[in-house]
Design a protein around this motif. Structure first.
Motif, mmCIF file in Angstrom:
data_model
loop_
_atom_site.group_PDB
_atom_site.id
_atom_site.type_symbol
_atom_site.label_atom_id
_atom_site.label_comp_id
_atom_site.label_asym_id
_atom_site.label_seq_id
_atom_site.Cartn_x
_atom_site.Cartn_y
_atom_site.Cartn_z
ATOM 1 N N MET A 25 31.479 35.769 18.640
ATOM 2 C CA MET A 25 32.578 34.990 19.188
ATOM 3 C C MET A 25 32.720 35.301 20.673
ATOM 4 N N ASN A 26 33.080 34.282 21.442
ATOM 5 C CA ASN A 26 33.219 34.395 22.883
ATOM 6 C C ASN A 26 34.524 35.115 23.237
ATOM 7 N N LYS A 27 34.421 36.329 23.800
ATOM 8 C CA LYS A 27 35.601 37.102 24.170
ATOM 9 C C LYS A 27 35.746 37.124 25.681
ATOM 10 N N LYS A 28 36.967 36.952 26.144
ATOM 11 C CA LYS A 28 37.286 36.975 27.568
ATOM 12 C C LYS A 28 38.515 37.849 27.787
ATOM 13 N N ARG A 29 38.596 38.427 28.977
ATOM 14 C CA ARG A 29 39.801 39.142 29.410
ATOM 15 C C ARG A 29 40.164 38.582 30.776
ATOM 16 N N LEU A 30 41.222 37.789 30.814
ATOM 17 C CA LEU A 30 41.673 37.141 32.036
ATOM 18 C C LEU A 30 42.724 37.985 32.737
ATOM 19 N N ALA A 31 42.710 37.936 34.069
ATOM 20 C CA ALA A 31 43.756 38.543 34.881
ATOM 21 C C ALA A 31 44.306 37.471 35.812
ATOM 22 N N ILE A 32 45.639 37.413 35.888
ATOM 23 C CA ILE A 32 46.308 36.433 36.739
ATOM 24 C C ILE A 32 47.380 37.159 37.549
ATOM 25 N N PRO A 33 47.300 37.105 38.897
ATOM 26 C CA PRO A 33 48.351 37.710 39.707
ATOM 27 C C PRO A 33 49.617 36.869 39.601
ATOM 28 N N VAL A 34 50.744 37.514 39.286
ATOM 29 C CA VAL A 34 51.989 36.771 39.099
ATOM 30 C C VAL A 34 53.142 37.424 39.863
ATOM 31 N N ASP A 35 54.068 36.565 40.223
ATOM 32 C CA ASP A 35 55.364 36.979 40.741
ATOM 33 C C ASP A 35 56.385 36.290 39.860
ATOM 34 N N GLY A 36 57.110 37.070 39.083
ATOM 35 C CA GLY A 36 58.050 36.484 38.131
ATOM 36 C C GLY A 36 57.309 35.727 37.055
ATOM 37 N N ASP A 37 57.638 34.449 36.907
ATOM 38 C CA ASP A 37 57.029 33.633 35.854
ATOM 39 C C ASP A 37 56.040 32.620 36.402
ATOM 40 N N SER A 38 55.472 32.903 37.578
ATOM 41 C CA SER A 38 54.555 31.950 38.183
ATOM 42 C C SER A 38 53.395 32.664 38.864
ATOM 43 N N LEU A 39 52.305 31.941 39.042
ATOM 44 C CA LEU A 39 51.155 32.444 39.773
ATOM 45 C C LEU A 39 51.598 32.911 41.150
ATOM 46 N N SER A 40 51.122 34.077 41.563
ATOM 47 C CA SER A 40 51.417 34.586 42.903
ATOM 48 C C SER A 40 50.587 33.816 43.925
ATOM 49 N N PHE B 44 46.762 36.942 45.905
ATOM 50 C CA PHE B 44 46.202 37.931 44.981
ATOM 51 C C PHE B 44 46.634 39.363 45.308
ATOM 52 N N GLY B 45 46.489 39.782 46.544
ATOM 53 C CA GLY B 45 46.730 41.170 46.923
ATOM 54 C C GLY B 45 48.185 41.565 47.035
ATOM 55 N N HIS B 46 49.089 40.595 46.984
ATOM 56 C CA HIS B 46 50.506 40.903 47.140
ATOM 57 C C HIS B 46 51.307 40.608 45.876
ATOM 58 N N ALA B 47 50.626 40.404 44.761
ATOM 59 C CA ALA B 47 51.301 40.088 43.503
ATOM 60 C C ALA B 47 52.096 41.293 43.007
ATOM 61 N N GLY B 48 53.273 41.025 42.476
ATOM 62 C CA GLY B 48 54.091 42.092 41.913
ATOM 63 C C GLY B 48 53.525 42.636 40.609
ATOM 64 N N GLU B 49 52.863 41.771 39.862
ATOM 65 C CA GLU B 49 52.271 42.146 38.569
ATOM 66 C C GLU B 49 51.003 41.332 38.344
ATOM 67 N N PHE B 50 50.238 41.771 37.375
ATOM 68 C CA PHE B 50 49.115 40.975 36.869
ATOM 69 C C PHE B 50 49.348 40.744 35.392
ATOM 70 N N ALA B 51 49.162 39.496 34.975
ATOM 71 C CA ALA B 51 49.209 39.159 33.553
ATOM 72 C C ALA B 51 47.783 39.226 33.029
ATOM 73 N N PHE B 52 47.598 39.934 31.934
ATOM 74 C CA PHE B 52 46.284 40.064 31.297
ATOM 75 C C PHE B 52 46.323 39.351 29.949
ATOM 76 N N TYR B 53 45.255 38.634 29.658
ATOM 77 C CA TYR B 53 45.140 37.905 28.391
ATOM 78 C C TYR B 53 43.798 38.206 27.760
ATOM 79 N N GLU B 54 43.825 38.589 26.485
ATOM 80 C CA GLU B 54 42.604 38.748 25.683
ATOM 81 C C GLU B 54 42.414 37.438 24.925
ATOM 82 N N ILE B 55 41.246 36.841 25.089
ATOM 83 C CA ILE B 55 40.962 35.555 24.457
ATOM 84 C C ILE B 55 39.707 35.693 23.607
#
Length: 113
Positions: free
Chosen positions: A1-16, A19-30
Motif C-alpha cells: 500500500m502507498n504510504k505517505k507522510r505529509l507536512a504542511i506549515p500552518v498558522d492557526g487553521d490555515s496554510l502559513s 514555510f520558515g515562519h510557520a507557528g506549527e506544522f501539521a503532519f498527516y500519515e496517509i
C-alpha cells in the motif's frame, strides 16, 4: 500500500504564507487514499536549513507549502521529499484531501529569497 507522510506549515487553521515562519506544522500519515493519523508540532527555530533537516528526520515524504526558499527546496529534494509550492491558501485538512484526490492546486512559489 502507498504510504505517505505529509507536512504542511500552518498558522492557526490555515496554510502559513511562508514555510520558515510557520507557528506549527501539521503532519498527516496517509495510506492509499485514507488519512490514518494527524498531529501538529512546533518546528525548530528558523535558522539556515534547520526546518528542512527536521522534516527529513521526521521521515516526511511530501511538503505542501505556500512559499519556500530555494535552499529549503533543494535540501528536501535531495532527500527524495516531494515539495509542492504555491499551494492555495486553505485549511490543512482540505489541502490533504485535495492531495489525496489529485486535485491539489499549486504552482508559483510565493517566496522570493
Amino acid at each position: 500500500m502507498n504510504k505517505k507522510r505529509l507536512a504542511i506549515p500552518v498558522d492557526g487553521d490555515s496554510l502559513s504564507e511562508h514555510f520558515g515562519h510557520a507557528g506549527e506544522f501539521a503532519f498527516y500519515e496517509i495510506e492509499g487514499d485514507k488519512i490514518v493519523s494527524s498531529s501538529r508540532q512546533i518546528p525548530p527555530p528558523h535558522e539556515d536549513g534547520s526546518i528542512p533537516r527536521w522534516l527529513v528526520e521526521s521521515k516526511v515524504t511530501d511538503v505542501l507549502a505556500g512559499g519556500m526558499g530555494p535552499k529549503a527546496v533543494n535540501i528536501l529534494n535531495s532527500h527524495d521529499i516531494n515539495v509542492y509550492v504555491g499551494v492555495n491558501f486553505d485549511g490543512p485538512d482540505n489541502l490533504v484531501f485535495d492531495f489525496i484526490n489529485g486535485t491539489l492546486k499549486y504552482g508559483q512559489n510565493y517566496c522570493n529569497h
